[in-house]
Design an enzyme around this catalytic site. Structure first.
Site, short mmCIF file in Angstrom:
data_model
loop_
_atom_site.label_atom_id
_atom_site.label_comp_id
_atom_site.label_asym_id
_atom_site.label_seq_id
_atom_site.Cartn_x
_atom_site.Cartn_y
_atom_site.Cartn_z
N ASP A 1 0.73 45.62 72.98
CA ASP A 1 1.21 44.42 73.31
C ASP A 1 2.71 44.34 73.36
O ASP A 1 3.34 43.85 72.51
CB ASP A 1 0.78 43.72 72.04
CG ASP A 1 1.06 42.22 72.19
OD1 ASP A 1 1.46 41.88 73.23
OD2 ASP A 1 0.82 41.56 71.07
N GLU B 1 9.79 39.18 72.77
CA GLU B 1 9.30 38.83 71.67
C GLU B 1 9.52 40.00 70.65
O GLU B 1 9.51 39.89 69.64
CB GLU B 1 7.83 38.70 72.07
CG GLU B 1 7.01 38.49 70.73
CD GLU B 1 5.50 38.31 70.99
OE1 GLU B 1 5.01 38.14 72.04
OE2 GLU B 1 4.71 38.02 69.97
N GLU C 1 -8.07 36.92 70.62
CA GLU C 1 -7.20 36.31 69.49
C GLU C 1 -7.68 34.75 69.50
O GLU C 1 -6.72 33.83 69.29
CB GLU C 1 -5.59 35.99 69.91
CG GLU C 1 -5.04 37.75 70.13
CD GLU C 1 -3.64 37.62 70.40
OE1 GLU C 1 -3.26 36.71 71.02
OE2 GLU C 1 -3.11 38.45 70.06
C1 BDP Z 1 1.05 38.21 72.08
C2 BDP Z 1 1.89 37.36 71.39
C3 BDP Z 1 1.16 36.02 71.66
C4 BDP Z 1 0.15 35.78 72.61
C5 BDP Z 1 -0.45 37.20 73.19
C6 BDP Z 1 -0.96 37.13 74.49
O1 BDP Z 1 2.28 37.36 70.10
O2 BDP Z 1 1.76 34.76 71.16
O3 BDP Z 1 -0.74 34.96 72.80
O4 BDP Z 1 0.49 38.42 73.24
O5 BDP Z 1 -0.46 37.99 75.34
O6 BDP Z 1 2.27 39.33 72.30
O7 BDP Z 1 -2.04 36.29 74.79
#
Ligand code: BDP
Length: 615
Positions: A283, A311, A209
């Site tokens: 996720d 979340e 990401e």
């Molecule tokens: C996702 C979240 C994000 C996190 C990412 C992670 O939306 O904010 O940075 O995981 O685990 O679920 O790195």
């Protein structure tokens, strides 16, 4: 009476295990709590308190307990400006600006609460890390927290930004094979250990990401992890390297990418590296199959990462006890070394022997008076600690302990309250993502439904990528005819997953008229599940209302209000999802199920730019 060390401890109880025994001392009845270290005795003391608080007998005790997992850490996604990424419980507890001069008394409460659960470490800063956390002023601040936490057996860890050598070290590169970069990390580790002699080590999110990482230099995750491991190793530190990776350039099914990346690296990591793997391959969704990496790397220790902060399960207002979700993944059989190679046993290092073992929970804690955004969310913090100590523990037993200690020991309260908690996560699955659907939340903040979203910069961030609804049916074909993600599991595990209706549309694209186990068509079943989820929340509301006599009015009223919000939002999820999927299914709703009250355009038009928890 406390006794650290001494004779009579069972072999193999380790530095954190304890015994609690009823005995006599000088002719008087006494209770002995013993262990090899102060920490062990502290854990034993909390165990005894639990017995008292849950009204268990405290005579005739003969208890021995030792953690099955070594590293039991919270991961705080806390930013230096006190905003918490995916936080729904106020600001970050860490008042960085006033540290190290001012120590908020809540730091002690935090440490004590964690010790009472057996948590023994905390990663202070967000995995989307700033290099500033590794500068001298912030090391001093972290050291102050470490000093406060130390008596409670809590070690401090930091998330490390891979590009720190460039950002704060004046280097031109962060290439892990560059000698200057290696020297930077060694010096940085030495500096941290001078301030924090028992510093736990680094957590790293790399090449994920948009985060920098070794692949920026054509190196592997192992190259990156091993460089950091070399820096902290001489001090006894570890590196927790996250497997949450997927790349924008890869056309491959996103849920396959982590295993594709890490399985070939098995055997190449330094001994003080542990790879941190989310419970599922996507996720933190309301339901996912277990991550295919578990059991697939015999020579690499893997730690399980779960998300306490909700979340994807309704933030702080939806009641969703996550114990059953974690029990589901821990009990899942990977079949990597025959039957019974459960995820729990992999994590405990018992399927393939591992010296290093761990479990991480993404914290749900903030400055809210109730710590976690809602009273029931405390149960998720609690359950994480108990399951990290014993991954074979049962979610129901943990819920019962928590309910007794938090509200009441009256059986007329305990049974319905535990029942409500135990069904709560399944209710969320039903009204958000039934039958294996996944990742249907609105974009960015993930608040509310957004199954129609199809226009983000990456396809694999869009809900349409995951549900694949079309005139011919719905679901993601992950069998051989599709992405073959199911091929990443051992054959017996793959068979079990394919046979499990709870994962139906995770693994298969099926026609709307496909008959499911109930005998209904897929379309009808989806509608029935959505409505079931809504009615399950209604049931929770009724249960909670009936429990008013056992709970103080303030907590009761807050929870009642939260359940009302949950009910409304469950209905919204149901209505919006039905209105949307219907445009593909083009079928009537099953008899007795109401039309969504608004048009699809209405649901699509809702926008919440200020929803909490933004990254
Ligand atoms: C996702 C979240 C994000 C996190 C990412 C992670 O939306 O904010 O940075 O995981 O685990 O679920 O790195």
């Amino acid at each position: 009476m406390l006794r650290a060390g001494g004779a009579g401890l069972p072999g193999g109880i380790g530095p954190e295990g304890y015994v609690i025994r009823s005995t006599t001392v000088d002719g008087r009845p006494a209770t002995v709590i013993a262990g090899q270290t102060d920490r062990a005795v502290l854990y034993g003391a909390f165990h005894l308190l639990r017995l008292v608080q849950t009204r268990q007998p405290v005579t005739g005790l003969d208890i021995a307990s030792a953690p099955k997992v070594k590293v039991r850490v919270l991961n705080h996604w806390d930013n230096l400006d006190r905003n918490v990424e995916r936080g729904y419980a106020g600001d970050s507890l860490w008042d960085w600006h006033k540290l190290p001069g001012w120590q908020d008394p809540r730091y002690v409460d935090y440490a004590r609460a964690n010790a009472s659960l057996g948590v023994n470490g905390t990663v202070l800063n967000n995995v989307n890390a700033k290099a500033d956390s590794l500068t001298a002023p912030y090391i001093a601040k972290a050291a102050a927290l470490a000093d406060t936490f130390r008596p409670y057996g809590i070690r401090v860890y930091l998330s490390a930004r891979f590009s720190a050598p460039i950002e704060i070290g004046a280097l031109k590169t962060s290439d892990p094979l560059d000698p200057a970069v290696r020297a930077f990390w060694k010096a940085k580790a030495d500096e941290i250990y001078r301030a924090i002699p028992d510093f736990g080590g680094f957590l790293v999110k790399a090449n994920s990401e948009g985060q920098p990482g070794p692949q920026d230099y054509g190196r592997t995750h192992a190259d990156g992890a091993n460089m950091l491991a070399e820096a902290v190793g001489p001090h006894g530190g570890i590196v927790m390297w996250r497997a949450f990776v997927y790349s924008a350039e890869q056309p491959e099914d996103r849920v396959k990418q982590a295993a594709n990346e890490f399985v070939p690296l098995d055997g190449t990591f330094a001994p003080n590296v542990i790879v941190q793997v989310k419970n599922g391959p996507l996720d933190f969704q309301p339901r996912e199959p277990f991550h295919p990496l578990f059991g697939a790397t015999p020579k690499t220790p893997l730690m399980l990462e779960v998300q306490l902060t909700k979340e994807y399960l309704g933030f702080a207002t939806h009641l969703a006890y996550l114990g059953p979700m974690w029990e589901e993944v821990l009990a899942a059989d990977t079949w990597r070394r025959g039957r019974g190679s459960t995820v729990a046993r992999v994590v405990e290092g018992r399927v393939f022997p591992q010296a290093l073992t761990g479990m991480a929970g993404v914290a749900n804690i903030g400055t809210d008076r109730n710590w976690s955004g809602s009273h029931f969310d405390q149960a998720n913090w609690y359950a994480f600690g108990r399951m990290a100590w014993d991954p074979d523990a049962r979610a129901r037993d943990i819920a019962e302990d928590w309910v007794r200690m938090t509200f009441s020991n009256d059986p007329a309260f305990v049974a319905p309250a535990v029942g409500m908690m135990m069904g709560s996560r399944e209710a969320v699955v039903n009204y958000m993502t039934p039958l294996g659907l996944t990742h249907l939340m609105a974009t960015g903040h993930h608040y509310g439904p957004g199954p129609w979203v199809d226009n983000l910069e990456r396809a694999d961030w869009t809900p349409v990528y995951y549900h694949r609804a079309a005139a011919d049916g719905i679901g993601f074909d992950r069998t051989k005819t599709g992405s073959d993600a199911v091929g990443q599991y051992a054959p017996e595990a793959a068979k079990a997953l394919l046979a499990d209706e709870r994962h139906l549309l995770w693994f298969r694209h099926l026609p709307w008229d496909h008959r499911v186990r109930s005998g209904r068509t897929l379309w009808d079943e989806l509608v029935v599940r959505y409505d079931l989820g809504v009615s399950q929340v209604g049931e929770m509301q009724r249960t909670w209302a009936s429990l008013a006599p056992y709970v103080d009015p303030e907590r009761h009223a807050e929870q009642a209000a939260f359940l009302a919000i949950q009910r409304q939002e469950a209905q919204w999820w149901r209505d919006a999802s039905v209105a949307y999927f219907r445009t593909f299914a083009r079928r009537p709703l099953p008899a007795g199920h109401a039309e969504p009250p608004e048009s699809l355009e209405h649901y699509r038009s809702l926008s919440f730019p200020y929803a909490p928890g933004h990254d």
